[in-house]
Design a protein around this motif. Sequence first.
Motif, PDB file in Angstrom:
ATOM      1  N   ASN A   1      81.449  55.354  41.360  1.00 28.07           N
ATOM      2  CA  ASN A   1      80.751  56.627  41.345  1.00 28.07           C
ATOM      3  C   ASN A   1      82.044  57.503  41.905  1.00 28.07           C
ATOM      4  O   ASN A   1      82.338  57.352  43.035  1.00 28.07           O
ATOM      5  CB  ASN A   1      79.565  56.481  42.103  1.00 28.07           C
ATOM      6  CG  ASN A   1      78.618  55.621  41.281  1.00 28.07           C
ATOM      7  OD1 ASN A   1      78.044  55.891  40.239  1.00 28.07           O
ATOM      8  ND2 ASN A   1      78.230  54.542  41.681  1.00 28.07           N
ATOM      9  N   PHE A   2      81.780  58.783  41.650  1.00 27.17           N
ATOM     10  CA  PHE A   2      82.445  60.048  42.348  1.00 27.17           C
ATOM     11  C   PHE A   2      81.426  60.997  42.363  1.00 27.17           C
ATOM     12  O   PHE A   2      81.275  61.538  41.455  1.00 27.17           O
ATOM     13  CB  PHE A   2      83.868  60.555  41.149  1.00 27.17           C
ATOM     14  CG  PHE A   2      84.989  59.359  41.089  1.00 27.17           C
ATOM     15  CD1 PHE A   2      85.691  58.941  41.876  1.00 27.17           C
ATOM     16  CD2 PHE A   2      84.646  58.484  39.607  1.00 27.17           C
ATOM     17  CE1 PHE A   2      86.629  57.877  41.469  1.00 27.17           C
ATOM     18  CE2 PHE A   2      85.666  57.658  39.380  1.00 27.17           C
ATOM     19  CZ  PHE A   2      86.600  57.283  40.403  1.00 27.17           C
TER      20      PHE A   2
ATOM     21  N   ARG B   1      81.477  52.601  45.202  1.00 29.67           N
ATOM     22  CA  ARG B   1      81.460  51.456  43.976  1.00 29.67           C
ATOM     23  C   ARG B   1      79.698  51.257  43.932  1.00 29.67           C
ATOM     24  O   ARG B   1      79.090  51.088  44.939  1.00 29.67           O
ATOM     25  CB  ARG B   1      82.217  50.128  44.370  1.00 29.67           C
ATOM     26  CG  ARG B   1      83.436  50.369  44.253  1.00 29.67           C
ATOM     27  CD  ARG B   1      84.442  49.367  43.917  1.00 29.67           C
ATOM     28  NE  ARG B   1      85.866  49.614  43.797  1.00 29.67           N
ATOM     29  CZ  ARG B   1      86.414  49.841  42.611  1.00 29.67           C
ATOM     30  NH1 ARG B   1      85.543  50.151  41.631  1.00 29.67           N
ATOM     31  NH2 ARG B   1      87.720  50.156  42.774  1.00 29.67           N
ATOM     32  N   PRO B   2      79.296  50.963  42.771  1.00 30.19           N
ATOM     33  CA  PRO B   2      77.848  50.661  42.366  1.00 30.19           C
ATOM     34  C   PRO B   2      77.483  49.584  43.384  1.00 30.19           C
ATOM     35  O   PRO B   2      76.011  49.615  43.732  1.00 30.19           O
ATOM     36  CB  PRO B   2      77.866  50.216  41.038  1.00 30.19           C
ATOM     37  CG  PRO B   2      78.906  51.079  40.300  1.00 30.19           C
ATOM     38  CD  PRO B   2      79.983  50.991  41.375  1.00 30.19           C
ATOM     39  N   GLU B   3      78.009  48.544  43.753  1.00 28.53           N
ATOM     40  CA  GLU B   3      77.703  47.254  44.416  1.00 28.53           C
ATOM     41  C   GLU B   3      77.891  47.559  46.001  1.00 28.53           C
ATOM     42  O   GLU B   3      77.363  47.029  46.974  1.00 28.53           O
ATOM     43  CB  GLU B   3      78.666  46.012  44.114  1.00 28.53           C
ATOM     44  CG  GLU B   3      79.987  46.443  44.311  1.00 28.53           C
ATOM     45  CD  GLU B   3      80.688  46.733  43.387  1.00 28.53           C
ATOM     46  OE1 GLU B   3      81.970  46.720  43.182  1.00 28.53           O
ATOM     47  OE2 GLU B   3      80.320  47.285  42.266  1.00 28.53           O
ATOM     48  N   ASP B   4      78.339  48.759  46.285  1.00 30.61           N
ATOM     49  CA  ASP B   4      78.631  49.027  47.730  1.00 30.61           C
ATOM     50  C   ASP B   4      77.282  50.179  48.509  1.00 30.61           C
ATOM     51  O   ASP B   4      77.769  50.946  49.259  1.00 30.61           O
ATOM     52  CB  ASP B   4      79.876  49.613  47.973  1.00 30.61           C
ATOM     53  CG  ASP B   4      81.056  48.511  47.749  1.00 30.61           C
ATOM     54  OD1 ASP B   4      80.682  47.623  48.009  1.00 30.61           O
ATOM     55  OD2 ASP B   4      82.380  49.082  47.472  1.00 30.61           O
ATOM     56  N   VAL B   5      76.205  49.997  47.937  1.00 29.49           N
ATOM     57  CA  VAL B   5      75.046  50.594  48.481  1.00 29.49           C
ATOM     58  C   VAL B   5      74.080  49.457  48.850  1.00 29.49           C
ATOM     59  O   VAL B   5      73.835  48.470  48.028  1.00 29.49           O
ATOM     60  CB  VAL B   5      74.607  51.611  47.426  1.00 29.49           C
ATOM     61  CG1 VAL B   5      75.538  52.849  47.299  1.00 29.49           C
ATOM     62  CG2 VAL B   5      74.314  50.910  45.960  1.00 29.49           C
TER      63      VAL B   5
ATOM     64  N   ASP C   1      71.146  38.009  36.498  1.00 32.90           N
ATOM     65  CA  ASP C   1      71.514  37.916  37.647  1.00 32.90           C
ATOM     66  C   ASP C   1      71.939  39.243  38.481  1.00 32.90           C
ATOM     67  O   ASP C   1      72.305  39.167  39.677  1.00 32.90           O
ATOM     68  CB  ASP C   1      73.152  37.260  37.633  1.00 32.90           C
ATOM     69  CG  ASP C   1      74.019  37.987  36.737  1.00 32.90           C
ATOM     70  OD1 ASP C   1      73.673  39.023  35.863  1.00 32.90           O
ATOM     71  OD2 ASP C   1      75.026  37.833  36.992  1.00 32.90           O
ATOM     72  N   GLU C   2      71.849  40.477  38.091  1.00 33.94           N
ATOM     73  CA  GLU C   2      71.809  41.682  38.877  1.00 33.94           C
ATOM     74  C   GLU C   2      70.910  42.560  38.025  1.00 33.94           C
ATOM     75  O   GLU C   2      70.540  42.512  36.690  1.00 33.94           O
ATOM     76  CB  GLU C   2      73.245  42.029  39.023  1.00 33.94           C
ATOM     77  CG  GLU C   2      73.898  42.160  37.468  1.00 33.94           C
ATOM     78  CD  GLU C   2      75.306  42.509  37.615  1.00 33.94           C
ATOM     79  OE1 GLU C   2      75.893  42.634  38.977  1.00 33.94           O
ATOM     80  OE2 GLU C   2      75.953  42.858  36.562  1.00 33.94           O
ATOM     81  N   THR C   3      70.558  43.564  38.800  1.00 27.93           N
ATOM     82  CA  THR C   3      69.727  45.059  38.179  1.00 27.93           C
ATOM     83  C   THR C   3      70.923  45.985  38.422  1.00 27.93           C
ATOM     84  O   THR C   3      71.167  46.342  39.271  1.00 27.93           O
ATOM     85  CB  THR C   3      68.763  45.203  38.791  1.00 27.93           C
ATOM     86  OG1 THR C   3      67.617  44.085  38.757  1.00 27.93           O
ATOM     87  CG2 THR C   3      67.792  46.384  38.217  1.00 27.93           C
ATOM     88  N   ILE C   4      70.980  46.978  37.359  1.00 28.99           N
ATOM     89  CA  ILE C   4      72.005  47.992  37.379  1.00 28.99           C
ATOM     90  C   ILE C   4      71.224  49.187  37.066  1.00 28.99           C
ATOM     91  O   ILE C   4      70.282  48.989  36.002  1.00 28.99           O
ATOM     92  CB  ILE C   4      72.908  48.058  36.576  1.00 28.99           C
ATOM     93  CG1 ILE C   4      74.053  46.719  36.734  1.00 28.99           C
ATOM     94  CG2 ILE C   4      74.050  49.165  36.502  1.00 28.99           C
ATOM     95  CD1 ILE C   4      74.985  46.307  35.882  1.00 28.99           C
TER      96      ILE C   4
ATOM     97  N   PHE D   1      74.957  58.858  39.138  1.00 29.81           N
ATOM     98  CA  PHE D   1      75.104  57.672  39.702  1.00 29.81           C
ATOM     99  C   PHE D   1      74.687  56.561  39.256  1.00 29.81           C
ATOM    100  O   PHE D   1      73.574  56.556  38.644  1.00 29.81           O
ATOM    101  CB  PHE D   1      74.627  57.965  41.287  1.00 29.81           C
ATOM    102  CG  PHE D   1      75.109  57.301  42.418  1.00 29.81           C
ATOM    103  CD1 PHE D   1      76.304  57.683  43.102  1.00 29.81           C
ATOM    104  CD2 PHE D   1      74.445  56.014  42.651  1.00 29.81           C
ATOM    105  CE1 PHE D   1      76.665  56.825  44.280  1.00 29.81           C
ATOM    106  CE2 PHE D   1      75.059  55.256  43.643  1.00 29.81           C
ATOM    107  CZ  PHE D   1      76.099  55.575  44.507  1.00 29.81           C
ATOM    108  N   VAL D   2      75.396  55.301  39.374  1.00 25.94           N
ATOM    109  CA  VAL D   2      75.105  54.068  39.150  1.00 25.94           C
ATOM    110  C   VAL D   2      74.958  53.003  40.128  1.00 25.94           C
ATOM    111  O   VAL D   2      76.017  53.281  41.107  1.00 25.94           O
ATOM    112  CB  VAL D   2      75.981  53.358  38.116  1.00 25.94           C
ATOM    113  CG1 VAL D   2      75.759  51.889  37.375  1.00 25.94           C
ATOM    114  CG2 VAL D   2      76.257  54.371  36.915  1.00 25.94           C
TER     115      VAL D   2
END
Length: 357
Positions: A240-241, A274-278, A299-302, A313-314
Amino acid sequence: MARVELNGISKSFGAHKVIGSVDLTIEHGEFIVLVGPSGCGKSTLLRLIAGLESVTSGRLEIDGQDMTTTPPVARGIGMVFQSYALYPHMTVAENMGFGMKIAGRPRREIAPRVAEVARLLQLDHLLDRKPKALSGGQRQRVAIGRTLVRNPPIFLFDEPLSNLDAALRGDMRVELAQLHARLGNTMIYVTHDQVEAMTLADRIVVMRDGNVEQVGTPLELFNHPANRFVAGFLGQPAMNFVSVQLADGAAVLPGGARQPLPGPAAATVELGIRPEDVRVSDTPADLALSVEVVEQLGDETIAHGRLADGQKFVARLGKQHPVRAGEVVHLTPDADRLAAFDATGRNLLAKALAAGV
């Protein structure tokens, strides 16, 4: 094995420059992946190394010898193309041994070499079949075997898996990694698929518009991208930017929260998250995400949505996280994983890396 050095290599077609001045060293036995969007010049650079295109300027060395104008056949290189390019009227054994045959090698030498490579590639039970009787993955292994029987010190791969379906691509990635581990040959591989690049490479060369943007190991480039282009190219979902203001040593996030961030006293930057860094917070946090679309992948929720100021934002929320479209999710970014890009696209927080060029 072989060492390849590119010194100021460039290529132009008339007035159109497709490769800028590229400096790159590929060590003995390395698996190097050239990656970038379509038209970035990665396949052209591979063809320059192979000798299939002439160099406009610069010097190409293999094991210290100048090979800039050496014909392809004398470079000690084997190449596997995107199309299998198998002869339909020949058997697997005949296809694999054809290169040795036209080189004048005797049959008593060709047959055992083909049998040896066929066992390595698990093709020994298919030697009498014609290409039309093979699956896509089997055909690709035959194309690799045709090159392998010559035992070149350098392998070049030009998007060899792009014609395969997703499951076969995954299987072939594993097989290529295992093949490199067994042989130890120098391998240079072109792809636009970041997953192939991240999983196969010892080092990745990220290209854009005929130039090298950054060189490093997969994790170096993923964790410490030199610029916005590299950051956005590697990672799925993409980084994300978020446009933010810097003031008094902190970034002012959408919604008003402050994130400590070194930089100019006052400036506008793009914060890379990054989407996983929240992480999800039960109380109002740094980022409020209004969820619009949810991907439940098992295995994950986006979650896809917008921040308080409307910026997209993702967020990757973890395994089967309970969230629905229309809800607001409060997120806190990992401060140690942030990137910050100035107006030129440079990452203000990137660690200095040995580029390997």
